[in-house]
Write an enzyme that holds these catalytic residues in place. Structure first.
Site, PDB file in Angstrom:
ATOM      1  CE1 TYR A  37      82.832 -18.212  53.590  1.00 31.40           C
ATOM      2  CE2 TYR A  37      83.780 -20.159  54.630  1.00 31.40           C
ATOM      3  CZ  TYR A  37      83.882 -18.835  54.250  1.00 31.40           C
ATOM      4  OH  TYR A  37      85.008 -18.119  54.538  1.00 31.40           O
ATOM      5  CD  GLU A 120      77.269  -7.329  34.378  1.00 32.70           C
ATOM      6  OE1 GLU A 120      78.370  -7.815  34.648  1.00 32.70           O
ATOM      7  OE2 GLU A 120      77.119  -6.245  33.775  1.00 32.70           O
ATOM      8  CE  LYS A 122      77.887 -13.027  42.937  1.00 33.60           C
ATOM      9  NZ  LYS A 122      78.620 -14.287  43.109  1.00 33.60           N
ATOM     10  NE  ARG A 143      88.136 -11.177  45.113  1.00 36.63           N
ATOM     11  CZ  ARG A 143      86.954 -11.406  45.600  1.00 36.63           C
ATOM     12  NH1 ARG A 143      86.063 -12.036  44.864  1.00 36.63           N
ATOM     13  NH2 ARG A 143      86.655 -11.032  46.801  1.00 36.63           N
ATOM     14  CD  GLU A 179      83.197 -15.691  38.337  1.00 34.43           C
ATOM     15  OE1 GLU A 179      83.729 -14.562  38.435  1.00 34.43           O
ATOM     16  OE2 GLU A 179      82.771 -16.338  39.308  1.00 34.43           O
ATOM     17  CE  LYS A 296      78.959  -5.605  37.355  1.00 38.81           C
ATOM     18  NZ  LYS A 296      79.831  -6.281  36.381  1.00 38.81           N
ATOM     19  CE  LYS A 320      74.495 -15.528  47.112  1.00 38.31           C
ATOM     20  NZ  LYS A 320      75.465 -16.528  46.745  1.00 38.31           N
ATOM     21  CB  CYS A 419      62.720 -59.152  37.250  1.00 37.85           C
ATOM     22  SG  CYS A 419      64.481 -59.297  36.894  1.00 37.85           S
ATOM     23  CB  CYS A 434      68.793 -56.375  36.386  1.00 35.76           C
ATOM     24  SG  CYS A 434      67.580 -57.642  35.983  1.00 35.76           S
TER      25      CYS A 434
HETATM   26  S1  IVH Z   1      81.444  -7.403  39.160  1.00 34.67           S
HETATM   27  C1  IVH Z   1      83.680  -4.287  41.503  1.00 34.67           C
HETATM   28  N1  IVH Z   1      79.939  -8.948  37.669  1.00 34.67           N
HETATM   29  O1  IVH Z   1      81.090 -12.431  41.848  1.00 34.67           O
HETATM   30  C2  IVH Z   1      82.785  -5.336  40.958  1.00 34.67           C
HETATM   31  N2  IVH Z   1      81.168  -9.956  39.419  1.00 34.67           N
HETATM   32  O2  IVH Z   1      81.820 -10.501  44.607  1.00 34.67           O
HETATM   33  C3  IVH Z   1      83.496  -6.578  40.667  1.00 34.67           C
HETATM   34  N3  IVH Z   1      80.912 -12.407  39.542  1.00 34.67           N
HETATM   35  O3  IVH Z   1      84.276 -12.575  42.701  1.00 34.67           O
HETATM   36  C4  IVH Z   1      82.648  -7.748  40.373  1.00 34.67           C
HETATM   37  N4  IVH Z   1      79.542 -12.603  37.836  1.00 34.67           N
HETATM   38  O4  IVH Z   1      84.012 -13.135  40.322  1.00 34.67           O
HETATM   39  C5  IVH Z   1      80.788  -8.891  38.705  1.00 34.67           C
HETATM   40  N5  IVH Z   1      78.587 -10.215  36.233  1.00 34.67           N
HETATM   41  C6  IVH Z   1      79.433 -10.140  37.271  1.00 34.67           C
HETATM   42  C7  IVH Z   1      79.827 -11.294  37.978  1.00 34.67           C
HETATM   43  C8  IVH Z   1      80.694 -11.155  39.059  1.00 34.67           C
HETATM   44  C9  IVH Z   1      80.208 -13.245  38.772  1.00 34.67           C
HETATM   45  C10 IVH Z   1      81.740 -12.814  40.687  1.00 34.67           C
HETATM   46  C11 IVH Z   1      83.087 -12.174  40.712  1.00 34.67           C
HETATM   47  C12 IVH Z   1      83.323 -11.761  42.124  1.00 34.67           C
HETATM   48  C13 IVH Z   1      82.011 -11.979  42.789  1.00 34.67           C
HETATM   49  C14 IVH Z   1      81.474 -10.677  43.321  1.00 34.67           C
END
Ligand code: IVH
Length: 680
Positions: A37, A120, A122, A143, A179, A296, A320, A419, A434
């Site tokens: 996607y 952190e 994801k 969201r 999340e 961040k 990623k 067998c 079996c």
């Molecule tokens: S920060 C303004 N931190 O990934 C920043 N997002 O596009 C807001 N996600 O839909 C997001 N782990 O649901 C942030 N440690 C993390 C995250 C995280 C997963 C998801 C989040 C968002 C997408 C980011």
């Protein structure tokens, strides 16, 4: 000419992306992996960047997908829920590029000290906004499109991890963003349950979580085991937010909100790279799916200076990892026989790199699930490999097939591919098995270990390492061959010099003197556990009579139902199983023969159910059980109203408590013995 092709391609991409966004966001039933996607999305983005005239108001690039479902009230977010830029270069260069961009935007001189980042995970789930007013959870919203989400408060309230009231001194308004996700073990358990019932399974933990959050019936949502991690804030009133992101997460944790411990404040690109690598190495061992890490800028004042481009902060990026789902071609379907005799259709795939390794085989679980997924040879399929879970085919990519391809089947009356024994499926059951048991090489090790077990033939010295050697070395193919082992043959094996070999031979000799019940149990007949073996032995009194019993006669045995009776009948119908019994007896396996209900010892515990708990002063658990059973009683695993006595020893725990609550009779070892000896 080229213009026209571009415009047509953009139109195709828009149509594809709309279709897949709907499958994903609204139906929770995606047809293609996320990575695919993303690829289509980026292709359209690139096309529109190069040809701005192709950009249209309804392009999926102009909004952040996800329609509000009818049935949930819309929630307008006080502060929009943004997304973050994704760095798809999974190498260290991805982190390097982000750090360089931040330094450039902040106009830092080359010799300025490194920027501090909070790194952190994801999490791969669904973004959620939790609104607390005066410390009380008043609303939970998805969201949606970032501006307007769905009110899912009732469902979210069922998640135990999410506090309904904050700890400490809470602000007037605090919106916690994070999340909601499903742990891998919970996901596997849930799918296993679905599979056993022959029901639809979920594609991955994220879809399962999304489905649960948007489940219109909160009672169903409550049965889906969800978890939550906070990673940021929405609207805040009456609270002085700490000066850094890391301290903000600490503060959220202090309010009682779950915050993941796998996070760190790191310095510069080198720090980001080290974190990306460390978490990459740990990824499989984590109890949940992640698709990357997030960096961040830690200092909130610096975040403000950096600001936003369109809908993404300049101060954050998602870096990623290689995808855990990929597309590949299904080349063939083969059947594998497991250690317990279960037949599993296995997908032979065009090798594909997924979840960090090259996968060329993946499980299809069972014929019914395979059919429900509609997967056929030649299809392009989605393969998932996450954690240490076996790779699986989760679905196919929709589209026409070049020609007719039949459904994969295991026909009635099939022979086991290992067998040659008859393959059976129980009435109403899902799995094909079996029926060869110990005769089947795939099941041989398991069968030998079971046969040798303490509660079966009790062969001292025959453990799993030795069984591996005996089977892999070709020394043993059938059970009776065990009794042909001698010191000379055994001494050739690893760690079997001298005494160990002699000990095993002695263990084998001693095991021959057994009981009919142990022998029946040792044969490993499906559904014949210890209790059933004892019932059979008591009822029939001799092996010949058990082997000759008709279904009707078997059904007369206490606690034997149609499934168990059929299983026993099938086992003894196979000539090779009867042969094994004869050969074992010829090797000297013997038990005291008695006719019918020959056991005339008194049964003071007849009809009574007892539960054992704690450590008794002189009896082991097995000895206590044997004593109780010899006196006609049954031993159960848990305390209920049907329990007659609870036998408690030292350090008895919750079972004793429950017995007291229910007002049951509690015995110690002496009282048990007295009861059996008839003195009580
Ligand atoms: S920060 C303004 N931190 O990934 C920043 N997002 O596009 C807001 N996600 O839909 C997001 N782990 O649901 C942030 N440690 C993390 C995250 C995280 C997963 C998801 C989040 C968002 C997408 C980011």
């Amino acid at each position: 000419m080229a213009e026209e092709t571009d415009s047509r391609r953009a139109e195709t991409l828009r149509t594809l992306l709309h279709h897949h966004a709907h499958r994903y966001y609204v139906l929770d039933a995606p047809e293609i992996p996320d990575a695919e996607y993303d690829r289509l999305f980026r292709e359209l983005q690139a096309l529109e960047a190069a040809h701005p005239e192709l950009r249209q108001a309804d392009s999926p690039t102009q909004r952040v997908g996800g329609a509000v479902l009818a049935g949930f009230a819309p929630v307008r977010h006080a502060v929009p829920m943004l997304s973050i830029r994704t760095e798809t270069d999974t190498t260290p260069a991805g982190a390097q590029a982000f750090d360089e961009r931040v330094r450039r935007e902040l106009e830092l001189p080359g010799d300025a000290p490194p920027v501090a980042y909070n790194a952190e995970l994801k999490f791969d789930g669904l973004a959620l906004n939790l609104r607390y007013e005066a410390g009380v959870l008043v609303q939970a919203a998805t969201r949606g499109d970032g501006e307007t989400g769905e009110d899912v408060t009732q469902n979210i309230r069922t998640i135990g991890q999410i506090p309904l009231r904050l700890a400490g001194v809470p602000p007037a308004v605090l919106e916690v963003r994070g999340e909601v996700y499903m742990r891998r073990d919970a996901f596997e358990r849930m799918n296993e349950r679905q599979r056993e019932r022959g029901e639809k399974t979920f594609v991955n933990p994220r879809n399962a979580a999304a489905g649960a959050v948007r489940q219109l019936d909160p009672a169903i949502a409550a049965q889906r085991p969800l978890s939550f991690f906070a990673y940021g804030l929405g609207e805040v009133q009456g609270w002085a937010q700490p000066p850094t992101h890391s301290a903000t997460l600490d503060a959220l944790a202090a309010f009682g909100v779950p915050v993941c411990a796998d996070r760190a404040v790191v310095l510069g690109a080198a720090g980001l790279i080290a974190f990306h690598e460390a978490m990459g190495a740990k990824r499989d061992a984590l109890p949940f799916d992640i698709d990357g890490v997030v960096y961040k800028v830690d200092d909130i004042a610096l975040q403000r200076r950096l600001g936003f481009v369109t809908r993404e902060p300049r101060w954050a990026v998602a870096h990623k990892y290689p995808a855990q789902e990929q597309l590949t071609r299904l080349n063939a379907i083969e059947v594998q026989v497991g250690r317990t005799g279960k037949l599993t259709p296995v997908a032979k795939l065009e090798p594909v790199f997924v979840g960090g390794t090259t996968v060329s085989n993946a499980t299809l679980h069972n014929v019914f699930e395979l059919r429900r997924k509609g997967v056929r040879v030649g299809d392009t399929v989605i393969v998932r490999r996450a954690g240490d879970v076996i790779p699986e085919v989760v679905g196919r990519v929709a589209g026409p097939r070049p020609g007719y391809v039949p459904n994969f089947r295991i026909p009635r009356g099939s022979a086991c591919p290992v067998c040659g024994s008859l393959v059976l499926r129980e009435k109403g059951g899902i799995d094909h098995r079996c029926s060869g048991g110990l005769f089947c090489a795939a099941q041989r090790k398991q069968a030998l270990l079971h046969f040798a077990g303490r509660r079966a033939m009790d062969i001292e010295g025959l453990g799993d390492k030795l069984v591996d050697q005996l089977v892999d070395g070709g020394l043993i193919q059938t059970l009776p061959e065990l009794y042909a082992l001698d010191v000379a043959k055994l001494s050739a094996l690893d760690r079997m010099a001298g005494k160990s070999a002699a000990n095993l031979v002695e263990g084998l000799r001693r095991s021959k003197d057994t009981t009919l019940a142990r022998f029946l149990y040792a044969l490993g007949i499906r559904h014949v556990g210890e209790a059933t073996a004892k019932d059979l032995a008591r009822h029939f009194g001799g092996i010949e009579r058990v082997m000759a019993a008709t279904l009707e006669q078997l059904l007369e045995v206490h606690d034997v139902g149609p499934v168990v009776a059929q299983s026993i009948r099938t086992f003894f119908d196979q000539p090779h199983n009867r042969e094994v019994v004869q050969q074992l007896r010829a090797a000297g396996v013997a038990w005291p023969e008695h006719e019918g209900e020959a056991d005339t010892t008194p049964k003071p515990l007849a009809g009574k159910t007892l539960v054992l708990t704690g450590t008794l002063p002189s009896l082991t658990r097995d000895e206590a059980q044997s004593l109780i059973e010899a006196a006609g009683g049954k031993v159960a695993g848990s305390v209920s109203k049907k329990t007659d006595y609870v036998v408690a020893g030292a350090e008895a725990g919750s079972k004793l408590e429950k017995a007291r609550t229910l007002g049951l009779a509690v015995l110690d070892e002496a009282a048990l013995r007295a009861l059996i000896d008839g003195c009580a």
